[in-house]
Motif scaffolding. Structure first.
Motif, PDB file in Angstrom:
ATOM      1  N   MET A  71     -24.538 -14.161  11.438  1.00  0.00           N
ATOM      2  CA  MET A  71     -23.485 -14.061  10.434  1.00  0.00           C
ATOM      3  C   MET A  71     -22.140 -14.037  11.146  1.00  0.00           C
ATOM      4  SD  MET A  71     -22.790 -10.820   7.960  1.00  0.00           S
ATOM      5  CE  MET A  71     -22.143 -11.040   6.356  1.00  0.00           C
ATOM      6  N   ASP A  72     -21.212 -14.822  10.675  1.00  0.00           N
ATOM      7  CA  ASP A  72     -19.862 -14.805  11.216  1.00  0.00           C
ATOM      8  C   ASP A  72     -19.135 -13.560  10.745  1.00  0.00           C
ATOM      9  OD1 ASP A  72     -20.044 -17.238  12.544  1.00  0.00           O
ATOM     10  OD2 ASP A  72     -19.394 -18.373  10.795  1.00  0.00           O
ATOM     11  N   ALA A  73     -18.281 -13.036  11.603  1.00  0.00           N
ATOM     12  CA  ALA A  73     -17.478 -11.873  11.234  1.00  0.00           C
ATOM     13  C   ALA A  73     -16.351 -12.326  10.312  1.00  0.00           C
ATOM     14  CB  ALA A  73     -16.905 -11.224  12.481  1.00  0.00           C
ATOM     15  N   THR A  74     -16.191 -11.609   9.202  1.00  0.00           N
ATOM     16  CA  THR A  74     -15.173 -11.966   8.217  1.00  0.00           C
ATOM     17  C   THR A  74     -14.485 -10.726   7.657  1.00  0.00           C
ATOM     18  OG1 THR A  74     -16.777 -11.946   6.414  1.00  0.00           O
ATOM     19  CG2 THR A  74     -16.363 -14.078   7.448  1.00  0.00           C
ATOM     20  N   VAL A  75     -13.329 -10.983   7.064  1.00  0.00           N
ATOM     21  CA  VAL A  75     -12.595  -9.967   6.311  1.00  0.00           C
ATOM     22  C   VAL A  75     -13.164  -9.968   4.896  1.00  0.00           C
ATOM     23  CG1 VAL A  75     -10.351  -9.319   5.359  1.00  0.00           C
ATOM     24  CG2 VAL A  75     -10.513 -10.251   7.690  1.00  0.00           C
ATOM     25  N   VAL A  76     -13.599  -8.808   4.434  1.00  0.00           N
ATOM     26  CA  VAL A  76     -14.157  -8.674   3.084  1.00  0.00           C
ATOM     27  C   VAL A  76     -13.068  -8.305   2.085  1.00  0.00           C
ATOM     28  CG1 VAL A  76     -15.748  -7.314   1.654  1.00  0.00           C
ATOM     29  CG2 VAL A  76     -16.419  -8.036   3.964  1.00  0.00           C
ATOM     30  N   ALA A  77     -12.191  -7.385   2.492  1.00  0.00           N
ATOM     31  CA  ALA A  77     -11.127  -6.909   1.599  1.00  0.00           C
ATOM     32  C   ALA A  77      -9.959  -6.416   2.442  1.00  0.00           C
ATOM     33  CB  ALA A  77     -11.639  -5.776   0.706  1.00  0.00           C
ATOM     34  N   VAL A  78      -8.776  -6.420   1.828  1.00  0.00           N
ATOM     35  CA  VAL A  78      -7.568  -5.887   2.473  1.00  0.00           C
ATOM     36  C   VAL A  78      -6.879  -4.941   1.494  1.00  0.00           C
ATOM     37  CG1 VAL A  78      -7.257  -7.827   4.049  1.00  0.00           C
ATOM     38  CG2 VAL A  78      -6.203  -7.904   1.787  1.00  0.00           C
ATOM     39  N   CYS A  79      -6.265  -3.884   2.059  1.00  0.00           N
ATOM     40  CA  CYS A  79      -5.698  -2.834   1.219  1.00  0.00           C
ATOM     41  C   CYS A  79      -4.439  -2.268   1.866  1.00  0.00           C
ATOM     42  CB  CYS A  79      -6.691  -1.689   1.064  1.00  0.00           C
ATOM     43  SG  CYS A  79      -8.359  -2.194   0.589  1.00  0.00           S
ATOM     44  N   HIS A  80      -3.555  -1.758   1.045  1.00  0.00           N
ATOM     45  CA  HIS A  80      -2.431  -0.968   1.536  1.00  0.00           C
ATOM     46  C   HIS A  80      -1.905  -0.112   0.407  1.00  0.00           C
ATOM     47  CE1 HIS A  80       1.096  -2.923  -0.306  1.00  0.00           C
ATOM     48  NE2 HIS A  80       0.495  -4.077  -0.085  1.00  0.00           N
ATOM     49  N   SER A  81      -1.193   0.948   0.814  1.00  0.00           N
ATOM     50  CA  SER A  81      -0.569   1.844  -0.155  1.00  0.00           C
ATOM     51  C   SER A  81       0.733   2.349   0.445  1.00  0.00           C
ATOM     52  CB  SER A  81      -1.485   3.026  -0.476  1.00  0.00           C
ATOM     53  OG  SER A  81      -0.810   3.950  -1.316  1.00  0.00           O
ATOM     54  N   ALA A  82       1.787   2.293  -0.321  1.00  0.00           N
ATOM     55  CA  ALA A  82       3.082   2.798   0.129  1.00  0.00           C
ATOM     56  C   ALA A  82       3.115   4.328   0.146  1.00  0.00           C
ATOM     57  CB  ALA A  82       4.202   2.264  -0.764  1.00  0.00           C
ATOM     58  N   GLU A  83       2.172   4.943  -0.528  1.00  0.00           N
ATOM     59  CA  GLU A  83       2.094   6.409  -0.604  1.00  0.00           C
ATOM     60  C   GLU A  83       1.019   6.922   0.346  1.00  0.00           C
ATOM     61  OE1 GLU A  83       4.236   8.031  -2.629  1.00  0.00           O
ATOM     62  OE2 GLU A  83       5.030   6.077  -3.200  1.00  0.00           O
ATOM     63  N   HIS A  84       1.137   8.179   0.739  1.00  0.00           N
ATOM     64  CA  HIS A  84       0.108   8.820   1.560  1.00  0.00           C
ATOM     65  C   HIS A  84      -1.031   9.267   0.647  1.00  0.00           C
ATOM     66  CE1 HIS A  84       1.840   8.921   5.589  1.00  0.00           C
ATOM     67  NE2 HIS A  84       3.005   9.026   4.988  1.00  0.00           N
ATOM     68  N   THR A  85      -1.830   8.317   0.215  1.00  0.00           N
ATOM     69  CA  THR A  85      -2.984   8.595  -0.630  1.00  0.00           C
ATOM     70  C   THR A  85      -4.248   8.388   0.191  1.00  0.00           C
ATOM     71  OG1 THR A  85      -3.006   6.297  -1.376  1.00  0.00           O
ATOM     72  CG2 THR A  85      -1.802   7.890  -2.739  1.00  0.00           C
ATOM     73  N   PHE A  86      -5.339   9.040  -0.192  1.00  0.00           N
ATOM     74  CA  PHE A  86      -6.589   8.886   0.553  1.00  0.00           C
ATOM     75  C   PHE A  86      -7.130   7.470   0.408  1.00  0.00           C
ATOM     76  CE2 PHE A  86     -11.219   9.074   0.922  1.00  0.00           C
ATOM     77  CZ  PHE A  86     -11.300   9.493   2.233  1.00  0.00           C
ATOM     78  N   SER A  87      -7.238   6.978  -0.810  1.00  0.00           N
ATOM     79  CA  SER A  87      -7.725   5.622  -1.058  1.00  0.00           C
ATOM     80  C   SER A  87      -6.536   4.673  -1.166  1.00  0.00           C
ATOM     81  CB  SER A  87      -8.548   5.575  -2.341  1.00  0.00           C
ATOM     82  OG  SER A  87      -9.706   6.382  -2.214  1.00  0.00           O
ATOM     83  N   LYS A  88      -6.802   3.391  -0.877  1.00  0.00           N
ATOM     84  CA  LYS A  88      -5.764   2.366  -0.954  1.00  0.00           C
ATOM     85  C   LYS A  88      -6.243   1.253  -1.875  1.00  0.00           C
ATOM     86  CE  LYS A  88      -4.417   3.301   3.786  1.00  0.00           C
ATOM     87  NZ  LYS A  88      -3.071   3.306   4.244  1.00  0.00           N
ATOM     88  N   PRO A  89      -5.377   0.749  -2.756  1.00  0.00           N
ATOM     89  CA  PRO A  89      -5.804  -0.321  -3.660  1.00  0.00           C
ATOM     90  C   PRO A  89      -6.029  -1.642  -2.914  1.00  0.00           C
ATOM     91  CG  PRO A  89      -3.489   0.221  -4.016  1.00  0.00           C
ATOM     92  CD  PRO A  89      -4.010   1.190  -3.019  1.00  0.00           C
ATOM     93  N   VAL A  90      -7.030  -2.370  -3.363  1.00  0.00           N
ATOM     94  CA  VAL A  90      -7.347  -3.689  -2.810  1.00  0.00           C
ATOM     95  C   VAL A  90      -6.242  -4.666  -3.207  1.00  0.00           C
ATOM     96  CG1 VAL A  90      -9.006  -5.597  -2.913  1.00  0.00           C
ATOM     97  CG2 VAL A  90      -9.828  -3.234  -2.830  1.00  0.00           C
TER      98      VAL A  90
END
Length: 180
Positions: free
Chosen positions: A1-20
């Motif tokens: 299997m080739d290595a791939t990016v599945v998802a990317v995320c960022h958040s401008a706030e210091h939150t635990f989870s980051k939106p996709v």
């Protein structure tokens, strides 16, 4: 299997989870554009309290999608971005990479691996008991951290789901990953 990016995320706030996101922009020497951890010096609040001048070795957080399947076997449901990562990968053993590995993401972006994410109690606040799934002990008592790796941006560029990942190992003796 080739290595791939599945998802990317960022958040401008210091939150635990980051939106996709549909895509992210990596900025050389800084991190993920628009992310709360962007910068030359450390941005994680606990580390800022210790010494705000220390270098930011945690500009980009990567987690392998395979971890989500592993914790699902123990009854936990985790999706991309929920553990705070910027990039979710598939097909590459991130935890086995040596310090200094260069990850080429998409056409232009390059992230240098600096170390392991050191998971904290926030993981249990997200889902009780999950911390024990991402931190365990080997038979010899050695601590095993599975919550991803950290890196710094060496070359900027766009990163999107489906992008290929190419790992270039450092020359010389390989240093195993340590928490950063």
């Amino acid at each position: 299997m080739d290595a791939t990016v599945v998802a990317v995320c960022h958040s401008a706030e210091h939150t635990f989870s980051k939106p996709v996101q549909d895509g992210i922009t990596l900025l050389a020497g800084l991190g993920v554009e628009g992310d709360a951890h962007l910068g030359v010096t450390v941005k994680h609040r606990s580390r800022v309290a210790q010494d705000p001048t220390q270098p930011n070795l945690r500009q980009v957080h990567l987690i392998h999608e395979e971890l989500f399947a592993e914790v699902a076997d123990a009854g936990f449901a985790v999706a991309p971005g929920q553990l705070g990562e910027n990039i979710t990968t598939a097909g590459i053993d991130l935890l086995a990479l040596p310090t200094g590995t260069l990850l080429h993401l998409g056409d232009d972006a390059v992230v240098e691996v600096t170390g392991l994410r050191n998971p904290c109690l926030q993981i249990d606040r997200f889902q009780g008991g999950l911390l024990k799934q991402v931190v365990s002990r080997a038979a010899d008592g050695t601590l095993i951290r599975k919550a991803g790796i950290m890196g710094v941006v060496r070359a900027g560029g766009q990163v999107r789901p489906g992008d290929r990942i190419r790992a270039v190992l450092p020359e010389g003796e390989h240093r195993p990953l340590e928490p950063v």
